[in-house]
Design a protein around this motif. Structure first.
Motif, mmCIF file in Angstrom:
data_model
loop_
_atom_site.group_PDB
_atom_site.id
_atom_site.type_symbol
_atom_site.label_atom_id
_atom_site.label_comp_id
_atom_site.label_asym_id
_atom_site.label_seq_id
_atom_site.Cartn_x
_atom_site.Cartn_y
_atom_site.Cartn_z
ATOM 1 N N ARG A 66 -21.515 55.345 8.561
ATOM 2 C CA ARG A 66 -21.354 55.151 7.117
ATOM 3 C C ARG A 66 -21.885 53.788 6.672
ATOM 4 O O ARG A 66 -22.432 53.658 5.581
ATOM 5 C CB ARG A 66 -19.881 55.298 6.717
ATOM 6 N N ARG A 67 -21.726 52.793 7.520
ATOM 7 C CA ARG A 67 -22.135 51.435 7.131
ATOM 8 C C ARG A 67 -23.623 51.178 7.381
ATOM 9 O O ARG A 67 -24.278 50.492 6.588
ATOM 10 C CB ARG A 67 -21.299 50.421 7.919
ATOM 11 N N THR A 68 -24.184 51.734 8.456
ATOM 12 C CA THR A 68 -25.563 51.395 8.835
ATOM 13 C C THR A 68 -26.499 52.587 8.930
ATOM 14 O O THR A 68 -27.711 52.400 9.035
ATOM 15 C CB THR A 68 -25.582 50.674 10.196
ATOM 16 N N GLY A 69 -25.959 53.813 8.956
ATOM 17 C CA GLY A 69 -26.794 54.990 9.162
ATOM 18 C C GLY A 69 -27.006 55.333 10.619
ATOM 19 O O GLY A 69 -27.546 56.397 10.943
ATOM 20 N N ILE A 70 -26.591 54.461 11.528
ATOM 21 C CA ILE A 70 -26.805 54.668 12.964
ATOM 22 C C ILE A 70 -25.762 55.631 13.517
ATOM 23 O O ILE A 70 -24.565 55.483 13.263
ATOM 24 C CB ILE A 70 -26.740 53.331 13.714
ATOM 25 N N ARG A 71 -26.239 56.592 14.291
ATOM 26 C CA ARG A 71 -25.345 57.573 14.910
ATOM 27 C C ARG A 71 -25.086 57.211 16.362
ATOM 28 O O ARG A 71 -26.019 56.884 17.101
ATOM 29 C CB ARG A 71 -25.970 58.968 14.868
ATOM 30 N N LEU A 72 -23.844 57.274 16.776
ATOM 31 C CA LEU A 72 -23.489 57.136 18.189
ATOM 32 C C LEU A 72 -23.110 58.530 18.683
ATOM 33 O O LEU A 72 -22.048 59.047 18.335
ATOM 34 C CB LEU A 72 -22.311 56.177 18.372
#
Length: 272
Positions: free
Chosen positions: A25-31
């Motif tokens: 939500r904050r950066t667009g990066i998926r883990l």
């Protein structure tokens, strides 16, 4: 403050998912599932520094309004691997195809949109300095991590980083450290004067940065989902000058993303 010791604590599937959701939500990066060891390896020491016993407690801290710890977690969880002249074909394209066609009636502006510790931005600055001589130009580097932005602003690197810089450019634009700076090299002041680094989140509206002739967005979208990629490309497209270029990694593509960008060659797209 109590610093806890012992083996790295385990993270539950629910806690991992909540941390992953916060980061997305904050950066667009998926883990993705399978990255639990990465999260534990990067956050465990931080939990110990804070005297926090569980990831549940840490999540409660991250969710507090205006809590700066969320930025600290982002710094720890984002990958910042880079080096000088990475994927050199892009810098050849910049030097051979882009710079000779610049009209010269305005400053040339290049944005390193995920600049990490600055190697990409300073590489571009070397190319611009050589190709544009005394003409006006500027490089802007942004990253979501305050830690790596601060590192980029210093412009100081291990001397081993020099191995990837062509010798003529190394001699001209890098300074070998002496005495307490032995084992380090610094970017020359004339390049640093035209290269600006700011902390910025690609998920936000960044039109305040202005328009650019070239945007480097390399090794970033591999971490994003389809919807995030589409929204990001739409925003960056508007920040390109007409005829400007968006350059992604050689391992990335804009296939399936509708835009006004036309592929010039693999990984290089022009705004038409």
């Amino acid at each position: 403050m109590t610093v806890l010791t012992g083996s790295p604590r385990a993270i539950s599937p629910e806690e991992f998912q909540e941390i992953s959701d916060l980061l997305r939500r904050r950066t667009g990066i998926r883990l993705s599932v399978g990255k639990e060891s990465l999260v534990m390896g990067r956050l465990d020491k931080r939990l110990r520094q804070l005297g926090i016993a569980t990831y549940r407690e840490y999540l409660e801290l991250l969710r507090q309004p205006e809590e700066p710890e969320l930025n600290q977690a982002i710094d720890l969880l984002t990958t910042n691997e880079t080096f000088f002249f990475r994927e050199p074909r892009h810098f050849d394209f910049l030097r051979e195809e882009v710079l000779p066609r610049h009209p010269g009636n305005r400053p040339f502006r290049l944005w390193s949109a995920a600049s990490s510790s600055g190697e990409e931005a300073y590489t571009a600055a070397m190319v611009l300095a050589e190709g544009l001589s005394d003409a006006a130009w500027e490089v802007v580097g942004t990253d979501v991590s305050a830690r790596v932005v601060a590192s980029a602003q210093r412009g100081v690197y291990p001397i081993e980083a020099a191995e990837r810089v062509p010798l003529p450019l190394l001699r001209k634009y890098c300074r070998k450290g002496r005495e307490e700076y032995t084992g380090l090299m610094a970017i020359a002041p004339e390049l640093r004067a035209r290269t600006t680094f700011v902390r910025a989140n690609l998920m936000e509206n960044l039109t305040g940065l202005g328009r650019f002739d070239v945007i480097f967005l390399r090794n970033v979208m591999i971490y994003f989902g389809a919807d995030t990629k589409i929204a990001l490309v739409e925003r960056l497209e508007e920040m390109l000058q007409p005829g400007g270029y968006l350059i992604v990694s050689l391992s990335e593509t804009l296939k399936g993303i509708s835009s006004r960008l036309k592929m010039v060659e693999p990984s290089v797209y022009a705004r038409v």
